[in-house]
Scaffold this motif. Structure first.
Motif, short mmCIF file in Angstrom:
data_model
loop_
_atom_site.label_atom_id
_atom_site.label_comp_id
_atom_site.label_asym_id
_atom_site.label_seq_id
_atom_site.Cartn_x
_atom_site.Cartn_y
_atom_site.Cartn_z
N ALA A 36 1.47 -104.04 8.49
CA ALA A 36 1.58 -103.56 7.11
C ALA A 36 1.51 -102.03 7.08
O ALA A 36 2.27 -101.37 6.37
CB ALA A 36 0.48 -104.17 6.25
N GLY A 37 0.61 -101.46 7.90
CA GLY A 37 0.50 -100.01 7.97
C GLY A 37 1.75 -99.36 8.52
O GLY A 37 2.22 -98.34 8.01
N ALA A 38 2.33 -99.97 9.55
CA ALA A 38 3.55 -99.42 10.15
C ALA A 38 4.71 -99.47 9.16
O ALA A 38 5.46 -98.50 9.00
CB ALA A 38 3.92 -100.19 11.42
N VAL A 39 4.87 -100.60 8.48
CA VAL A 39 5.97 -100.75 7.52
C VAL A 39 5.79 -99.76 6.37
O VAL A 39 6.75 -99.13 5.92
CB VAL A 39 6.06 -102.21 7.02
N THR A 40 4.56 -99.60 5.88
CA THR A 40 4.29 -98.65 4.79
C THR A 40 4.62 -97.23 5.22
O THR A 40 5.26 -96.48 4.49
CB THR A 40 2.82 -98.76 4.34
N THR A 41 4.19 -96.86 6.42
CA THR A 41 4.46 -95.51 6.93
C THR A 41 5.96 -95.26 7.03
O THR A 41 6.45 -94.19 6.64
CB THR A 41 3.80 -95.31 8.32
N LEU A 42 6.70 -96.24 7.53
CA LEU A 42 8.15 -96.09 7.64
C LEU A 42 8.79 -95.99 6.26
O LEU A 42 9.68 -95.15 6.04
CB LEU A 42 8.75 -97.27 8.41
N ALA A 43 8.36 -96.81 5.32
CA ALA A 43 8.93 -96.76 3.96
C ALA A 43 8.65 -95.41 3.31
O ALA A 43 9.53 -94.84 2.66
CB ALA A 43 8.34 -97.90 3.12
N GLU A 44 7.45 -94.89 3.50
CA GLU A 44 7.11 -93.58 2.93
C GLU A 44 7.95 -92.46 3.54
O GLU A 44 8.18 -91.44 2.91
CB GLU A 44 5.62 -93.29 3.12
N ALA A 45 8.42 -92.67 4.77
CA ALA A 45 9.28 -91.68 5.43
C ALA A 45 10.75 -91.89 5.08
O ALA A 45 11.62 -91.19 5.59
CB ALA A 45 9.09 -91.77 6.95
N GLY A 46 11.02 -92.89 4.22
CA GLY A 46 12.40 -93.15 3.80
C GLY A 46 13.18 -94.00 4.77
O GLY A 46 14.41 -94.08 4.69
N ILE A 47 12.50 -94.65 5.71
CA ILE A 47 13.18 -95.49 6.70
C ILE A 47 13.42 -96.86 6.09
O ILE A 47 12.53 -97.47 5.52
CB ILE A 47 12.33 -95.64 7.98
N GLY A 48 14.64 -97.36 6.24
CA GLY A 48 14.98 -98.67 5.70
C GLY A 48 16.19 -99.25 6.39
O GLY A 48 16.59 -98.82 7.48
N ARG A 49 16.79 -100.20 5.71
CA ARG A 49 17.92 -100.95 6.24
C ARG A 49 19.03 -100.00 6.72
O ARG A 49 19.43 -99.10 6.01
CB ARG A 49 18.45 -101.88 5.17
N GLY A 50 19.47 -100.23 7.95
CA GLY A 50 20.56 -99.45 8.52
C GLY A 50 20.14 -98.19 9.27
O GLY A 50 20.96 -97.59 9.94
N ASP A 51 18.89 -97.79 9.14
CA ASP A 51 18.43 -96.60 9.86
C ASP A 51 18.13 -96.96 11.32
O ASP A 51 17.94 -98.12 11.66
CB ASP A 51 17.15 -96.04 9.22
N ARG A 52 18.09 -95.94 12.16
CA ARG A 52 17.71 -96.09 13.56
C ARG A 52 16.44 -95.28 13.78
O ARG A 52 16.34 -94.14 13.33
CB ARG A 52 18.82 -95.60 14.48
N VAL A 53 15.49 -95.87 14.48
CA VAL A 53 14.21 -95.22 14.72
C VAL A 53 13.93 -95.21 16.22
O VAL A 53 13.91 -96.26 16.86
CB VAL A 53 13.07 -95.98 13.99
N GLY A 54 13.75 -94.02 16.77
CA GLY A 54 13.37 -93.91 18.17
C GLY A 54 11.92 -94.31 18.35
O GLY A 54 11.06 -93.87 17.59
N VAL A 55 11.66 -95.15 19.32
CA VAL A 55 10.29 -95.59 19.61
C VAL A 55 9.96 -95.13 21.03
O VAL A 55 10.54 -95.60 22.00
CB VAL A 55 10.16 -97.13 19.48
N ARG A 56 9.03 -94.20 21.10
CA ARG A 56 8.63 -93.62 22.39
C ARG A 56 7.14 -93.82 22.60
O ARG A 56 6.33 -92.95 22.30
CB ARG A 56 8.97 -92.13 22.40
#
Length: 91
Positions: A36-56
């Motif tokens: 829930a925290g990860a999804v909230t953080t991503l949503a607050e950063a404007g990350i959503g459907r169709g975006d690409r997120v680098g995971v390092r």
């Protein structure tokens, strides 16, 4: 879902996208909070459907799996980036 009686938790993300996570019962509450925290953080950063997120993040860690599932639940695609690569290469 697994057929072995392991509990699952369903998480709803962007545009009603749902993910099921199989976990032991004592992990379910912890994972639910982390995701829930990860999804909230991503949503607050404007990350959503169709975006690409680098995971390092170092392989084999809980943080890596939470990040990957969080990105997917947010509706985005994750791009694995080797944690051992130099910073210049990871950009």
């Amino acid at each position: 879902m697994s057929g072995h009686g392991a509990p699952t938790m369903a998480i709803e993300g962007a545009d009603g996208l749902r993910a099921a996570v199989v976990a032991s019962s004592w992990h379910t509450e912890v994972m639910d909070g982390l995701l829930a925290g990860a999804v909230t953080t991503l949503a607050e950063a404007g990350i959503g459907r169709g975006d690409r997120v680098g995971v390092r993040i170092k392989s084999g860690t809980t943080d890596l799996y939470v990040a990957i599932i969080g990105v997917l639940v947010a509706g985005a695609a994750y791009v694995p980036v080797d944690a051992d690569d130099p910073d210049e290469r990871a950009r």
